[in-house]
Scaffold this active site. Structure first.
Site, PDB file in Angstrom:
ATOM      1  N   GLY A   1       0.978  -1.330   0.093  1.00  0.00           N
ATOM      2  CA  GLY A   1       0.139   0.088  -0.075  1.00  0.00           C
ATOM      3  C   GLY A   1       0.247   1.410  -0.199  1.00  0.00           C
ATOM      4  O   GLY A   1       0.086   2.296  -0.169  1.00  0.00           O
ATOM      5  N   HIS A   2       2.096   1.418  -0.191  1.00  0.00           N
ATOM      6  CA  HIS A   2       3.137   2.291   0.048  1.00  0.00           C
ATOM      7  C   HIS A   2       4.148   1.917  -0.846  1.00  0.00           C
ATOM      8  O   HIS A   2       5.451   1.677  -0.487  1.00  0.00           O
ATOM      9  CB  HIS A   2       3.291   2.605   1.444  1.00  0.00           C
ATOM     10  CG  HIS A   2       4.228   3.884   2.046  1.00  0.00           C
ATOM     11  ND1 HIS A   2       5.055   3.992   1.534  1.00  0.00           N
ATOM     12  CD2 HIS A   2       3.057   4.922   2.550  1.00  0.00           C
ATOM     13  CE1 HIS A   2       5.148   5.312   2.206  1.00  0.00           C
ATOM     14  NE2 HIS A   2       4.335   6.504   2.528  1.00  0.00           N
ATOM     15  N   PHE A   3       4.023   2.110  -2.149  1.00  0.00           N
ATOM     16  CA  PHE A   3       3.125   3.013  -3.119  1.00  0.00           C
ATOM     17  C   PHE A   3       2.998   1.220  -3.627  1.00  0.00           C
ATOM     18  O   PHE A   3       3.901   1.373  -4.615  1.00  0.00           O
ATOM     19  CB  PHE A   3       2.856   4.299  -3.409  1.00  0.00           C
ATOM     20  CG  PHE A   3       3.304   5.625  -2.649  1.00  0.00           C
ATOM     21  CD1 PHE A   3       2.150   5.909  -1.930  1.00  0.00           C
ATOM     22  CD2 PHE A   3       4.574   5.992  -2.310  1.00  0.00           C
ATOM     23  CE1 PHE A   3       2.375   7.016  -1.071  1.00  0.00           C
ATOM     24  CE2 PHE A   3       4.383   6.520  -0.896  1.00  0.00           C
ATOM     25  CZ  PHE A   3       3.465   7.750  -1.211  1.00  0.00           C
TER      26      PHE A   3
END
Length: 146
Positions: free
Chosen positions: A48-50
């Site tokens: 999720g990052h990224f």
């Protein structure tokens, strides 16, 4: 010295996925400590990052600094203090100079700036391949776990 992850887990209460120190490679009692964090694509935050451009969150680099500082302070403390948990009090002057990516190895250097009345102040610097990527001043104290 060095201190491996098993020895680190005897000091820090953190566990996966929040244990962010793999090894302690240098320790100058209560004054200076150097720790290593191997950054892997398998870290739980990377999806999720990224997506498509994995970057280690800066706040986790600062947390890794705090964990190295906590190990140093714990080892320099008396038995009564060692029964307590360290807590952040302040983060100042944080600067993020370069992204940290999967495959990088963070070398985290902590230097004590103060130790008065149970409050520790440290300067932290994180390097990848000898280049400064993050720096911050941190303060923490030990308190009973509640």
């Amino acid at each position: 010295m060095p201190m491996d992850v098993n020895a680190i887990m005897k000091i820090l209460p953190h566990r996966y996925p929040f244990l962010l120190v793999d090894r302690i490679v240098e320790l100058e009692h209560g004054k200076r400590c150097v720790g290593i964090k191997n950054v892997s694509i398998n870290e739980p935050f990377f999806p999720g990052h990224f997506p498509g451009h994995p970057v280690m969150p800066g706040v986790l680099i600062v947390e890794a600094m705090a964990q190295v500082a906590g190990i140093m302070a714990y080892l320099a403390s008396d038995e009564e203090t060692r029964k307590k948990v360290s807590y952040f009090m302040a983060i100042d002057s944080a600067k993020f100079r370069k992204p940290v990516m999967p495959g990088d190895q963070l070398q985290i250097e902590i230097t004590t700036t103060m130790n008065r009345r149970g409050i520790w102040g440290v300067d932290g610097k994180a390097f990848v391949d000898g280049k400064l990527v993050t720096e911050a001043s941190l303060k923490a104290t030990f308190a009973p776990a509640e």
